[in-house]
Design a protein around this motif. Structure first.
Motif, PDB file in Angstrom:
ATOM      1  N   LYS A 107      79.030  70.230  88.335  1.00 37.32           N
ATOM      2  CA  LYS A 107      78.247  71.482  88.541  1.00 37.32           C
ATOM      3  C   LYS A 107      78.280  72.084  87.027  1.00 37.32           C
ATOM      4  N   HIS A 110      91.586  74.944  94.050  1.00 39.46           N
ATOM      5  CA  HIS A 110      91.158  75.328  92.851  1.00 39.46           C
ATOM      6  C   HIS A 110      91.756  76.571  92.174  1.00 39.46           C
ATOM      7  N   LYS A 169      91.194  72.608 102.260  1.00 44.35           N
ATOM      8  CA  LYS A 169      91.076  73.301 101.244  1.00 44.35           C
ATOM      9  C   LYS A 169      92.254  74.434 101.387  1.00 44.35           C
ATOM     10  N   ARG A 225      89.688  82.978  97.660  1.00 43.06           N
ATOM     11  CA  ARG A 225      88.354  82.638  97.723  1.00 43.06           C
ATOM     12  C   ARG A 225      88.233  81.667  98.976  1.00 43.06           C
ATOM     13  N   ARG A 272      90.092  67.356  88.999  1.00 45.60           N
ATOM     14  CA  ARG A 272      88.827  67.738  89.157  1.00 45.60           C
ATOM     15  C   ARG A 272      88.090  68.821  88.152  1.00 45.60           C
ATOM     16  N   PRO A 273      88.412  68.515  86.871  1.00 46.67           N
ATOM     17  CA  PRO A 273      87.848  69.441  85.964  1.00 46.67           C
ATOM     18  C   PRO A 273      86.519  69.302  85.792  1.00 46.67           C
ATOM     19  N   GLY A 274      85.764  70.389  85.449  1.00 42.68           N
ATOM     20  CA  GLY A 274      84.218  70.381  85.199  1.00 42.68           C
ATOM     21  C   GLY A 274      83.849  70.748  83.784  1.00 42.68           C
ATOM     22  N   ASN A 275      84.335  71.853  83.583  1.00 40.35           N
ATOM     23  CA  ASN A 275      83.823  72.459  82.166  1.00 40.35           C
ATOM     24  C   ASN A 275      84.452  71.864  80.852  1.00 40.35           C
ATOM     25  N   PRO A 292      90.990  74.820  82.590  1.00 39.56           N
ATOM     26  CA  PRO A 292      92.239  75.352  82.300  1.00 39.56           C
ATOM     27  C   PRO A 292      93.585  74.770  82.690  1.00 39.56           C
ATOM     28  N   HIS A 346      83.696  67.340  87.777  1.00 39.90           N
ATOM     29  CA  HIS A 346      82.936  68.349  88.758  1.00 39.90           C
ATOM     30  C   HIS A 346      81.652  68.280  87.836  1.00 39.90           C
ATOM     31  N   GLY A 375      92.088  71.305  90.665  1.00 35.46           N
ATOM     32  CA  GLY A 375      91.257  71.110  89.454  1.00 35.46           C
ATOM     33  C   GLY A 375      90.471  72.449  89.000  1.00 35.46           C
ATOM     34  N   SER A 376      90.772  72.636  87.718  1.00 38.47           N
ATOM     35  CA  SER A 376      90.076  73.629  87.087  1.00 38.47           C
ATOM     36  C   SER A 376      90.295  73.211  85.559  1.00 38.47           C
ATOM     37  N   TYR A 389      91.330  81.653  84.739  1.00 44.64           N
ATOM     38  CA  TYR A 389      90.424  82.225  83.674  1.00 44.64           C
ATOM     39  C   TYR A 389      90.760  83.459  83.379  1.00 44.64           C
ATOM     40  N   ALA A 441      82.844  69.496  97.397  1.00 41.38           N
ATOM     41  CA  ALA A 441      84.053  70.424  97.252  1.00 41.38           C
ATOM     42  C   ALA A 441      83.775  71.937  97.636  1.00 41.38           C
TER      43      ALA A 441
HETATM   44  N1  PLP Z   1      86.817  72.334  91.826  1.00 39.01           N
HETATM   45  C1  PLP Z   1      86.432  73.307  92.542  1.00 39.01           C
HETATM   46  C2  PLP Z   1      86.347  73.576  93.790  1.00 39.01           C
HETATM   47  C3  PLP Z   1      85.759  74.291  91.410  1.00 39.01           C
HETATM   48  O1  PLP Z   1      85.034  75.401  92.064  1.00 39.01           O
HETATM   49  C4  PLP Z   1      85.557  74.281  90.308  1.00 39.01           C
HETATM   50  C5  PLP Z   1      84.918  75.251  89.403  1.00 39.01           C
HETATM   51  O2  PLP Z   1      84.508  76.254  89.778  1.00 39.01           O
HETATM   52  C6  PLP Z   1      86.141  73.232  89.439  1.00 39.01           C
HETATM   53  C7  PLP Z   1      86.776  72.111  90.415  1.00 39.01           C
HETATM   54  C8  PLP Z   1      86.081  72.929  88.153  1.00 39.01           C
HETATM   55  O3  PLP Z   1      86.668  73.892  87.416  1.00 39.01           O
HETATM   56  P1  PLP Z   1      86.317  74.119  85.916  1.00 39.01           P
HETATM   57  O4  PLP Z   1      85.075  74.624  86.039  1.00 39.01           O
HETATM   58  O5  PLP Z   1      87.159  75.132  85.417  1.00 39.01           O
HETATM   59  O6  PLP Z   1      86.398  73.069  85.126  1.00 39.01           O
END
Ligand code: PLP
Length: 399
Positions: free
Chosen positions: A56, A192, A147, A154, A257-260, A242, A54, A239-240, A197, A97
């Motif tokens: 973002k 997600h 989704k 959410r 799909r992890p981002g952080n 954690p 991800h 995906g997250s 968290y 997403a």
């Molecule tokens: N996928 C979706 C739809 C999300 O909203 C997010 C984060 O908000 C992620 C993946 C990534 O999660 P993380 O920020 O924990 O890596």
């Protein structure tokens, strides 16, 4: 767990360079960033998963290129205008997403995408209609995922919601037929589990991850039954950071799909998912004033963000970050950033330590993602071409 300043920020040569920086500045440790990208890629490959990181979190073309170069199958973006930055740079495939209803936004994305593969998500008949209309306007087939809400409450439908099979059939009816090239092709289900968290510890996150997997398998059965298609024809995307780091099993899952994970932060440390040596993003700040109770630093809410942990789940006395003085003889114990105003941070004055005006601090933020979005650039320490700046290309792209 006691957190210490990583070794990389204690090396005298590094300190000398950092002391010349203007502050506040968002620092990236390139070696740590590259190692985090590699580690997640290896985890995905080892489990037979596709990695769709991800963007973002970093909003940065340079980092997206590193992720794709390491082997990511595609990128995940949140908002359409964020996605545009990556598509216009020729990066993809791209998964949008976020449930997008506005036709103008979909048109911008599909126009910029050209032949690049774009996948969208939906959780309502209105969303399906909006995506089908966009596919028709652009005379293309659009891959979509439904989704699933696995507990965050959410977006998405619960696996047991009677609306789910109904929506699946609606989407199936919007598939291209013999008379049209355009339409929706249902390729997967997406979740997600951001509630991870709010878990107390690593074990709590692992339970959330396992429950997510169970609910996704259940949702897949429901959708496949409703649309009379075989199970393997629908991909499961979770995906997250954690849940991906703590999941006891990925059986049945196709994509993550992890981002952080590229940066990590105090939230990840609190959950026992990482150590401070694995944190790539730090905020450099200087002590500009002080009083009996506080050292005042030049990084406030406009730099560190008012985030008490992702999804706002931090404890009340969690504060806004941990700070260490960048000096060879500074203590190992972190100082607490206890309050923020817009441009000022309040650091609890330590009892047994003299921190002079002008002292440079490295702050470990609660949540790295909003910090990146607030910055115009990263100071990248140890990049292959030497220490340099990278732009936060998609900062503030929230439409
Ligand atoms: N996928 C979706 C739809 C999300 O909203 C997010 C984060 O908000 C992620 C993946 C990534 O999660 P993380 O920020 O924990 O890596």
């Amino acid at each position: 767990m006691l957190q210490t300043l990583p070794h990389a920020l204690r090396v005298p040569d590094t300190l000398q360079i950092l002391h010349e920086c203007e502050t506040p500045e968002v620092l990236l440790l390139h070696d740590v960033l590259a190692a985090n990208i590699q580690a997640m890629q290896q985890r995905a490959v080892g489990q037979g998963l596709e990695l769709w990181p991800h963007v973002k979190t970093h909003k940065c073309l340079e980092i997206a290129r590193m992720q794709l170069h390491a082997g990511a199958a595609g990128l995940t973006a949140s908002k359409p205008d964020e996605a545009l930055i990556f598509l216009k740079a020729g990066l993809g495939p791209l998964l949008l997403a976020y449930p997008v209803l506005d036709p103008r936004k979909l048109d911008r994305v599909l126009k910029a995408a050209g032949p690049t593969r774009v996948l969208c998500i939906l959780d309502s008949p209105e969303g399906a209609a909006s995506l089908a209309a966009a596919a028709e306007r652009h005379d293309r087939e659009l891959e979509v995922c439904i989704k699933i809400d696995v507990g965050l409450g959410r977006c998405g439908l619960r696996p047991t919601d009677p609306a789910l099979p109904h929506l699946a059939r609606t989407v199936a009816e919007l598939a291209p037929d013999n008379s049209s090239r355009h339409g929706l092709r249902l390729v997967g289900l997406l979740s997600h589990a951001g509630q991870a968290y709010g878990a107390a510890d690593y074990q709590g996150v692992a339970l959330v991850a396992e429950e997510e997997r169970r609910l996704m398998l259940q949702a897949r059965e429901t959708v496949c039954q409703a649309t009379q298609r075989p199970l393997p024809s629908l991909r499961l995307s979770v995906g997250s950071t954690p849940t991906v780091l703590a999941a006891p099993s990925y059986e049945g899952i196709d994509d993550i799909r992890p981002g952080n994970y590229v940066f990590l932060d105090r939230g990840a440390l609190r959950l026992g998912l990482a150590s401070s040596a694995e944190v790539a993003l730090w905020v450099l700040a200087r002590v500009v004033s002080g009083n009996k109770a506080h050292l005042i630093i030049d990084a406030g809410a406009k730099t560190l963000a008012l985030d008490l942990g992702a999804q706002g789940s931090g404890d009340n006395d969690f504060g806004f970050g941990l700070a260490w003085q960048l000096s060879p003889n500074a203590g190992l114990e972190p100082l607490q950033v206890v309050r923020l105003s817009e441009e000022h941070g309040f650091v609890a004055r330590p009892a047994h330590m003299d921190v002079p005006l002008g002292a440079l601090l490295a702050v470990l933020p609660n949540h790295a993602c909003p910090v990146a979005n607030l910055a115009e650039r990263f100071l990248v320490f140890g990049a292959p071409d030497g220490t340099t700046f990278w732009s936060v290309d998609a900062r503030a792209k929230v439409r």
